[in-house]
Design an enzyme around this catalytic site. Sequence first.
Site, PDB file in Angstrom:
ATOM      1  N   ASP A 240       0.816  -1.223   0.000  1.00 57.63           N
ATOM      2  CA  ASP A 240       0.000   0.000   0.000  1.00 57.63           C
ATOM      3  C   ASP A 240       0.846   1.268   0.000  1.00 57.63           C
ATOM      4  O   ASP A 240       0.619   2.175  -0.805  1.00 57.63           O
ATOM      5  CB  ASP A 240      -0.924   0.042   1.229  1.00 57.63           C
ATOM      6  CG  ASP A 240      -2.118  -0.897   1.076  1.00 57.63           C
ATOM      7  OD1 ASP A 240      -2.455  -1.251  -0.070  1.00 57.63           O
ATOM      8  OD2 ASP A 240      -2.701  -1.281   2.110  1.00 57.63           O
TER       9      ASP A 240
ATOM     10  N   ASP B  83      -6.852   3.538  12.227  1.00 59.10           N
ATOM     11  CA  ASP B  83      -5.510   4.105  12.138  1.00 59.10           C
ATOM     12  C   ASP B  83      -5.477   5.458  11.423  1.00 59.10           C
ATOM     13  O   ASP B  83      -4.712   6.340  11.796  1.00 59.10           O
ATOM     14  CB  ASP B  83      -4.568   3.101  11.472  1.00 59.10           C
ATOM     15  CG  ASP B  83      -4.272   1.915  12.388  1.00 59.10           C
ATOM     16  OD1 ASP B  83      -4.330   2.114  13.622  1.00 59.10           O
ATOM     17  OD2 ASP B  83      -3.992   0.813  11.891  1.00 59.10           O
TER      18      ASP B  83
ATOM     19  N   SER C 235      -3.879  -9.437   7.428  1.00 58.12           N
ATOM     20  CA  SER C 235      -3.236  -8.144   7.541  1.00 58.12           C
ATOM     21  C   SER C 235      -2.638  -8.068   8.937  1.00 58.12           C
ATOM     22  O   SER C 235      -3.347  -8.210   9.940  1.00 58.12           O
ATOM     23  CB  SER C 235      -4.274  -7.041   7.324  1.00 58.12           C
ATOM     24  OG  SER C 235      -3.829  -5.865   7.951  1.00 58.12           O
TER      25      SER C 235
HETATM   26  N1  ARG Z   1      -8.168  -3.087  15.603  1.00 55.84           N
HETATM   27  C1  ARG Z   1      -6.856  -2.711  15.982  1.00 55.84           C
HETATM   28  C2  ARG Z   1      -6.799  -1.239  16.259  1.00 55.84           C
HETATM   29  O1  ARG Z   1      -7.663  -0.533  15.856  1.00 55.84           O
HETATM   30  C3  ARG Z   1      -5.818  -3.167  15.039  1.00 55.84           C
HETATM   31  C4  ARG Z   1      -5.632  -2.410  13.763  1.00 55.84           C
HETATM   32  C5  ARG Z   1      -4.663  -3.167  12.948  1.00 55.84           C
HETATM   33  N2  ARG Z   1      -4.169  -2.480  11.827  1.00 55.84           N
HETATM   34  C6  ARG Z   1      -3.695  -3.164  10.759  1.00 55.84           C
HETATM   35  N3  ARG Z   1      -3.130  -2.473   9.841  1.00 55.84           N
HETATM   36  N4  ARG Z   1      -3.749  -4.469  10.668  1.00 55.84           N
HETATM   37  O2  ARG Z   1      -5.907  -0.773  16.887  1.00 55.84           O
END
Ligand code: ARG
Length: 398
Positions: free
Chosen positions: A12, A122, A174
Site C-alpha cells: 500500500d 488508524d 493483515s
Molecule cells: N483493531 C486494531 C486497532 O484498531 C488493530 C488495527 C490493525 N491495523 C492493521 N493495519 N492491521 O488498533
Amino acid sequence: MKIVIAYSGGLDTSVAISYLREKYNAEVIAYTSNIGQKIESPDILEERAIKAGAKKFYYEDLREKFVNEYIIPALKAGAIYQDKYPLATALSRPLIAESVIKIAKKEKADAVSHGCTGKGNDQIRFELTFKYLAPEIKIIAPLREWEFKSREEEIEYARKKGIPISVSKEKPYSIDENLWGISIECGVLEDPWQEPPEDAFQITNSPEKAPEKGEYIEIGFEKGIFVSLNGKRMDQIKIIEKVAEIGAKHGIGRIDMIEDRVIGIKSREVYEAPAAVILHTAHSELEKLVFSRDLYEFKKLVSIKYSQIIYFGQWFSHLRICLDKFIEETQKYVTGTVKLKLYKGNCTVVGRESPYSLYKEKLATYSHGDIFDHKASTGFIEIFGLPSKLEGERSKGE
Ligand code: ARG
C-alpha cells in the site's frame, strides 16, 4: 509540492508513493521507523522507497521512545480497550505521526500522508495527531482517494510502474506488529464464528503445544515501571522482549474479541500480546496491594477513559496530559515484586510483595496473632446496616 509519508515498505505505502508523485506532481519523502516489528534493513527499505518514486528516505529507531513515552504511560494507566485489547497498534500511531511531522517541519513539506484505509481506526489516529501538532499542514490519504478496487489491481499497477513488491506468497492476513503486540485481521478471521486457525498466530505457541511444565517468573516494579525480571535489572525494552518470549512459549497473550471501531463498525480482532498481558496482570496486582479501595476503584474509571483516548487517536489531547498527572501520582507506591505462574495459556499471579503494602497479616489472619478488635464490628454493623434495616422494615409484607 512536498509530501512526507509514513512508509512501511509494504504494498500500500509503496504504491502510495508512486500515486502521490503522479497525482500531485509531488516530491515524496518516505519515513520508516523501527518500533519493534520485524523489519528489513534500512538500506533495503530505502532502495525500495526510491524505486517506488521517493526522492528521499528517512529511518529512525523509535523503540526507546515508544517504550518510555507511550508503553509505560499506558501500562501505568492500566489502558486496555474493552477489557481485552492492550492497544499495541493504537499506541504506535501517534508516535509515528509525531515523527512524520518532525520530518515535515524540517523539510518544510506542504503535506503529510499515510497508508491507512478509510474504514479503520488508524487513519483517525494519524490524522488527529497531525492536526494537533501541525494544524497548518495538509493531509493526504491516498487509500481513500484512489480507484483500485482490489489488491490484485494494486499489484498490477505496481508491476506496471516497476514498484518492487515482495514476491513472497500473498499472506492471508493483515498484520501489524510492534514491541507491545501484534494485530491480526482479514481472511477467515472476519467470520466471528470461526476459531482463528493456527497459522494466524505469529509468535505464540498454542496452549496445547506449550510445555507440560509451567514456569514461574518474577517482575519487579519501581513507581509503576517494570525494572527487573527474575531479580535481574534490565532495561525496559529487554524486559518486554524477554517476557514476550517466555509468555509466547507458554501460549500466553492470545486475544480473540469483537471490538467497536471508532467509526461504529464492529470488527473481529485477533491479537498476540504476551508481554502486555503479563505486565498488565502483574502491574495491576501490585496496585491492588498498595492502593486503598477508593483509589483502586476510582483508577479503574480512569483506565477505561484512558484506553478510549488511545483507541480513538486522542493521545495528543489536554485530557490525556491531565490524566497522566493524576496517574503519575497514583504510582508513587507501586513498587515491589509480583510472582506469576505461566502455564498453557494461563498467566496466574501467585505472589506479591511491596514495602508499601497495605496488607497486614496481623489484621487479616484467622489464626493466632490476630490484633483486630472483633467487638468493634458490632457498632460498625449497627450504623453501616441502618439503611438496610430501614428498607427492610418498609418492604415488610411486599
Ligand atoms: N483493531 C486494531 C486497532 O484498531 C488493530 C488495527 C490493525 N491495523 C492493521 N493495519 N492491521 O488498533
